[in-house]
Design an enzyme around this catalytic site. Structure first.
Site, PDB file in Angstrom:
ATOM      1  N   SER A 100      52.753  96.368 159.401  1.00  0.00           N
ATOM      2  CA  SER A 100      53.840  96.556 158.558  1.00  0.00           C
ATOM      3  C   SER A 100      55.240  96.308 159.075  1.00  0.00           C
ATOM      4  O   SER A 100      55.444  95.258 159.204  1.00  0.00           O
ATOM      5  CB  SER A 100      53.796  97.988 158.046  1.00  0.00           C
ATOM      6  OG  SER A 100      54.029  98.232 156.929  1.00  0.00           O
ATOM      7  N   LYS A 113      65.418 114.086 139.272  1.00  0.00           N
ATOM      8  CA  LYS A 113      66.237 114.799 140.269  1.00  0.00           C
ATOM      9  C   LYS A 113      65.341 115.555 141.222  1.00  0.00           C
ATOM     10  O   LYS A 113      65.405 115.575 142.478  1.00  0.00           O
ATOM     11  CB  LYS A 113      67.248 115.794 139.618  1.00  0.00           C
ATOM     12  CG  LYS A 113      68.292 116.102 140.788  1.00  0.00           C
ATOM     13  CD  LYS A 113      68.916 115.083 141.027  1.00  0.00           C
ATOM     14  CE  LYS A 113      70.027 115.473 142.461  1.00  0.00           C
ATOM     15  NZ  LYS A 113      70.642 114.507 143.017  1.00  0.00           N
TER      16      LYS A 113
END
Length: 330
Positions: free
Chosen positions: A146, A198
């Site tokens: 990765s 949010k």
């Protein structure tokens, strides 16, 4: 390694071991005054230890030519904010600034990590190649997956062993939901927000489908950049990279066949090859070493010896918001 460096390493080991023993012996039940005194002593002892040994020493691996150096840069462990990342960036910066450094070899043993930090290392390698026009190679060790592959991709040549695990091209975003646990104990999370996203990923409740799509879009965006980095670095088509990029790892021999690695080889081979490539004469191969790096996380682990289940749960909740990670093996 010279005798002075070897001696320092063993002294650091002995003091670190003493810290662990002291902490274990002090872990018994004590009154509050004793706890405070013990913590104060441990803090002071730890700081003194760090101030003495938390310094980088330059080792000469081989060679004698001070005007022609090959710099080894270790990318070890999870890539993210902290002393190890700072050291990598400082090493790479020195390769930009020091004209006697004629070549760089990354020594990668990492499962990847934070998207931001991997990108910064990648960008710094690009600057070295553009500004200095010197070869930069990678030697993969046990694991270069990765983000570990992300930082390797822009280098001029990649070596791995047959048993190296590499690849894992992809993005992961992890979070925890404690909604069921909260319901069990009658706890409700109540957030006042100015938008539906949010408090997305908040630990107190499951994500809505809209929130999942929001995070999926972020992951997909980071994934697109990862694919482009590999395609540019390896001279491959993005469509061909995507065929390899389902998150799986490949061993070294598979990675050679699919184009992610150039050849099977170790550090010795890389040094010999890069010496020929840069037309160097007995270059001094150097590496900066921090002797505390042999004991990763030892100080934080000491403080965690008496951690209970509730503290573990709190740590999970304090891990923060979901963020894109180039990381293998969550």
């Amino acid at each position: 390694m010279n005798k002075d460096n070897s001696a320092k390493k063993w002294i650091a080991f002995a003091i670190a071991l003493a810290l662990v023993v002291i902490s274990l012996l002090a872990g018994k039940k004590t009154d509050k005054a004793q706890d405070v005194a013990r913590e104060k002593f441990m803090d002071q002892y730890t700081e003194n230890f760090k101030s003495i040994f938390n310094q980088y020493q330059t080792e000469t691996i081989q060679g004698t030519n001070d005007e022609q150096k090959v710099l080894l840069v270790s990318v070890d462990g999870v890539i993210g904010d902290g002393p190890a990342y700072d050291a990598v960036m400082e090493d790479l910066q020195s390769a930009r600034d020091d004209d006697t450094i004629k070549a760089v070899i990354l020594e990668v043993n990492s499962p990847g990590g934070a998207v931001y930090n991997a990108e910064q290392i990648h960008n710094m390698i690009g600057k070295i190649k553009d500004e200095r026009n010197i070869p930069v190679y990678t030697v993969m060790e046990t694991l270069a997956a990765s983000g570990g592959y992300y930082v390797s991709a822009p280098t001029d040549k990649i070596y791995a062993s047959n048993e190296t695990l590499t690849g894992s091209i992809g993005v992961i975003m992890s979070s925890y939901s404690f909604e069921g646990l909260f319901e069990k104990y009658g706890i409700k999370e109540q957030n006042i927000t100015t938008g539906a996203m949010k408090d997305a990923g908040s630990a107190g409740k499951d994500m809505t489908e809209e929130q999942k799509k929001y995070f999926q879009d972020l992951a997909d965006s980071a994934f697109g950049r990862f694919v482009k980095v590999v395609a540019d670095g390896r001279g491959m088509k993005e469509a061909d990279v995507k065929k390899l990029a389902d998150g799986r790892v490949y061993d070294g021999s598979q990675a050679v066949k699919n184009g992610l690695v150039d050849e099977i080889g170790d550090m010795e081979k890389a040094i010999n090859d890069i010496t020929k490539k840069a037309k160097l004469n007995d270059p001094k191969v150097i590496q900066r070493t921090n002797y505390l790096s042999s004991f990763p996380g030892i100080f934080s682990k000491i403080s965690d010896l008496n951690t209970g289940d509730l503290e573990v749960l709190k740590e999970l909740m304090d891990q923060g918001y979901p963020q894109p990670m180039y990381l293998y093996g969550r």
